[in-house]
Design a protein around this motif. Structure first.
Motif, mmCIF file in Angstrom:
data_model
loop_
_atom_site.group_PDB
_atom_site.id
_atom_site.type_symbol
_atom_site.label_atom_id
_atom_site.label_comp_id
_atom_site.label_asym_id
_atom_site.label_seq_id
_atom_site.Cartn_x
_atom_site.Cartn_y
_atom_site.Cartn_z
ATOM 1 N N MET A 1 0.830 -1.201 0.000
ATOM 2 C CA MET A 1 0.000 0.000 0.000
ATOM 3 C C MET A 1 0.867 1.255 0.000
ATOM 4 S SD MET A 1 -3.185 1.045 2.489
ATOM 5 C CE MET A 1 -4.174 -0.325 1.904
ATOM 6 N N ARG A 2 1.972 1.222 0.747
ATOM 7 C CA ARG A 2 2.868 2.390 0.748
ATOM 8 C C ARG A 2 3.391 2.670 -0.649
ATOM 9 N NH1 ARG A 2 4.467 0.091 5.750
ATOM 10 N NH2 ARG A 2 6.148 -1.049 4.716
ATOM 11 N N ALA A 3 3.652 1.607 -1.425
ATOM 12 C CA ALA A 3 4.189 1.790 -2.774
ATOM 13 C C ALA A 3 3.200 2.525 -3.672
ATOM 14 C CB ALA A 3 4.547 0.435 -3.377
ATOM 15 N N TRP A 4 1.903 2.299 -3.474
ATOM 16 C CA TRP A 4 0.911 2.964 -4.314
ATOM 17 C C TRP A 4 0.973 4.479 -4.187
ATOM 18 C CZ3 TRP A 4 -3.519 -0.635 -2.314
ATOM 19 C CH2 TRP A 4 -3.449 -1.862 -2.975
ATOM 20 N N TYR A 5 1.404 4.954 -3.014
ATOM 21 C CA TYR A 5 1.434 6.400 -2.782
ATOM 22 C C TYR A 5 2.826 7.000 -2.964
ATOM 23 C CZ TYR A 5 -3.298 5.688 -1.220
ATOM 24 O OH TYR A 5 -4.633 5.356 -1.188
ATOM 25 N N LYS A 6 3.794 6.152 -3.302
ATOM 26 C CA LYS A 6 5.144 6.641 -3.611
ATOM 27 C C LYS A 6 5.524 6.382 -5.061
ATOM 28 C CE LYS A 6 6.854 6.151 1.126
ATOM 29 N NZ LYS A 6 7.867 5.513 2.008
ATOM 30 N N ALA A 7 4.788 5.487 -5.723
ATOM 31 C CA ALA A 7 4.923 5.205 -7.150
ATOM 32 C C ALA A 7 6.319 4.776 -7.577
ATOM 33 C CB ALA A 7 4.467 6.417 -7.963
ATOM 34 N N PRO A 8 6.926 3.749 -6.971
ATOM 35 C CA PRO A 8 8.210 3.245 -7.470
ATOM 36 C C PRO A 8 8.031 2.613 -8.843
ATOM 37 C CG PRO A 8 7.314 1.749 -5.833
ATOM 38 C CD PRO A 8 6.424 2.965 -5.827
ATOM 39 N N THR A 9 9.089 2.587 -9.629
ATOM 40 C CA THR A 9 8.995 2.119 -11.014
ATOM 41 C C THR A 9 8.654 0.634 -11.108
ATOM 42 O OG1 THR A 9 11.393 1.788 -11.005
ATOM 43 C CG2 THR A 9 10.568 3.880 -11.868
ATOM 44 N N TRP A 10 8.984 -0.172 -10.085
ATOM 45 C CA TRP A 10 8.711 -1.605 -10.178
ATOM 46 C C TRP A 10 7.224 -1.916 -10.242
ATOM 47 C CZ3 TRP A 10 5.642 -3.795 -6.539
ATOM 48 C CH2 TRP A 10 5.593 -3.207 -5.273
ATOM 49 N N PHE A 166 -5.604 9.801 -4.601
ATOM 50 C CA PHE A 166 -5.733 8.542 -5.332
ATOM 51 C C PHE A 166 -4.384 7.872 -5.614
ATOM 52 C CE2 PHE A 166 -9.174 11.445 -6.605
ATOM 53 C CZ PHE A 166 -10.247 10.750 -6.059
ATOM 54 N N GLY A 167 -3.385 8.220 -4.811
ATOM 55 C CA GLY A 167 -2.082 7.585 -4.983
ATOM 56 C C GLY A 167 -1.534 7.793 -6.377
ATOM 57 N N ASN A 168 -1.088 6.708 -7.013
ATOM 58 C CA ASN A 168 -0.505 6.830 -8.348
ATOM 59 C C ASN A 168 -1.556 6.850 -9.449
ATOM 60 O OD1 ASN A 168 -1.336 4.161 -8.519
ATOM 61 N ND2 ASN A 168 0.718 3.299 -8.364
ATOM 62 N N GLY A 169 -2.827 6.734 -9.074
ATOM 63 C CA GLY A 169 -3.897 6.853 -10.057
ATOM 64 C C GLY A 169 -4.154 5.622 -10.895
ATOM 65 N N LEU A 171 -5.274 1.377 -11.372
ATOM 66 C CA LEU A 171 -6.157 0.351 -10.831
ATOM 67 C C LEU A 171 -5.359 -0.728 -10.109
ATOM 68 C CD1 LEU A 171 -8.577 -0.158 -13.861
ATOM 69 C CD2 LEU A 171 -9.140 0.952 -11.698
ATOM 70 N N LEU A 172 -6.074 -1.488 -9.260
ATOM 71 C CA LEU A 172 -5.479 -2.637 -8.596
ATOM 72 C C LEU A 172 -4.925 -3.631 -9.625
ATOM 73 C CD1 LEU A 172 -8.323 -3.270 -5.993
ATOM 74 C CD2 LEU A 172 -5.987 -2.611 -5.422
ATOM 75 N N PRO A 173 -3.813 -4.324 -9.325
ATOM 76 C CA PRO A 173 -2.967 -4.197 -8.130
ATOM 77 C C PRO A 173 -1.818 -3.200 -8.299
ATOM 78 C CG PRO A 173 -2.258 -6.083 -9.392
ATOM 79 C CD PRO A 173 -3.427 -5.499 -10.139
ATOM 80 N N MET A 174 -1.741 -2.550 -9.477
ATOM 81 C CA MET A 174 -0.671 -1.580 -9.706
ATOM 82 C C MET A 174 -0.850 -0.331 -8.858
ATOM 83 S SD MET A 174 0.483 0.025 -13.362
ATOM 84 C CE MET A 174 1.791 1.256 -13.471
ATOM 85 N N GLY A 175 -2.101 -0.010 -8.556
ATOM 86 C CA GLY A 175 -2.417 1.158 -7.749
ATOM 87 C C GLY A 175 -3.567 0.852 -6.800
ATOM 88 N N PRO A 176 -4.046 1.866 -6.088
ATOM 89 C CA PRO A 176 -5.081 1.634 -5.068
ATOM 90 C C PRO A 176 -6.513 1.712 -5.577
ATOM 91 C CG PRO A 176 -4.327 3.885 -4.926
ATOM 92 C CD PRO A 176 -3.519 3.238 -6.027
#
Length: 319
Positions: A1-10, A166-169, A171-176
């Motif tokens: 979940m933290r990754a969705w709001y920091k948007a790492p390239t992976w 909306f974090g990285n914007g 859809l699941l599972p790439m985003g929230p």
């Protein structure tokens, strides 16, 4: 979940799965819209309070506010919920004053205790809504369920976390996101929890009330050193509220949403008064001799109330 709001390239490695999610969810919406899948329409108005993202955004305080506001307008409201985190022997489950959070879920129990209104829990929201109607309610508030298209709705309210949005914007599972941002254009209103509110959004602010006891004779006062614990969607919001009230946070224990505190975690927080959220309080296991919870109440602008009145007047269920 933290990754969705920091948007790492992976996260781009999950893009094919998000495309599949979009395809499946889009097909499901189409089947409901075309009448291929059955939709239950209640004989009373239905207000859905939901969000686009995974995790808590502040829906429960809005549901409580709605119940109390609707009563002030002369309605007899009831609430339906999926009851996430609870497990009952049978559904739909009608809550009473003895229903534990382990059976019904923490949010439905909180809503029932705060408002005293009828609350029915069940995975099939149509069945839960029908049970509420049988109990005599004349309007239904659905706690979550924006994507539960098997239940027809008259008003849709989407709650947005004003800080995380909306974090990285994606859809699941790439985003929230459970649905794309296009969905915001089809709801009745967007409520921004905490701000800053953008154009077209209604600002909701959460006003903390006085501390209430779980254990202990004297509540800690602002300026005192305390520990804090939160098992909600965004614990930093709770911690920031305590600091704004003047408390000095010695330790902060963040739990996953809906999770109960363990005895080991409580033992590590025994050296100072412990402050928790109301959501944690309804599933409180005991184990700390100086614990208190902080209730919050939603505050919404008059323009939001006027919008609701207008939308409700547009509904005609033959009552």
């Amino acid at each position: 979940m933290r990754a969705w709001y920091k948007a790492p390239t992976w996260l781009w490695l999950l893009a094919p799965l998000s495309a599949l999610f979009a395809l499946v969810s889009g097909l499901r919406r189409w089947l409901f819209r075309r009448g291929v899948k059955a939709v239950y329409r209640a004989p009373v108005p239905v207000i859905v309070v939901g969000n686009l993202t995974v995790g808590g955004n502040g829906k429960t305080p809005l549901v409580v506010w709605l119940v109390e506001w609707l009563r002030g307008q002369g309605y007899r409201p009831g609430v339906i919920s999926r009851g996430y985190g609870g497990k009952a022997e049978r559904y739909p489950l009608v809550l009473d004053e003895t229903t534990p959070a382990a059976e019904a879920g923490d949010e439905p129990v909180l809503i029932h205790r705060r408002t005293g209104c009828p609350v029915v829990v069940g995975p099939n929201r149509g069945e839960a809504a029908a049970r509420l109607v049988a109990l005599g309610v004349d309007i239904i508030v659905s706690d979550d369920g924006l994507q539960h298209y098997a239940l027809a709705r008259d008003i849709e309210l989407v709650v947005v976390d004003g800080k995380r949005r909306f974090g990285n914007g994606h859809l699941l599972p790439m985003g929230p996101l459970r649905e794309g941002l296009w969905r915001l254009g089809r709801v009745s209103a967007v409520i921004n929890n905490g701000g800053p509110a953008r154009a077209g959004e209604f600002l909701m602010q959460l006003a903390p009330g006085p501390l209430r006891p779980l254990a202990g004779a004297r509540p800690p006062a602002p300026g005192e050193r305390v520990h804090a614990l939160a098992g909600i969607g965004h614990p930093p919001r709770f911690f920031a509220t305590l600091e704004q009230l003047g408390f000095v946070l010695d330790r902060r224990q963040a739990l996953a949403d809906h999770k109960k505190v363990t005895p080991e975690q409580l033992a590590a927080l025994a050296s100072a008064p412990l402050l928790v959220t109301e959501k944690d309080a309804v599933k409180w296991p005991g184990g700390h001799d100086n614990a208190w919870y902080l209730p919050v109440d939603a505050r919404l602008p008059p323009e939001f109330e006027q919008m609701l009145l207008t939308r409700l007047k547009e509904q005609d269920h033959g009552d």
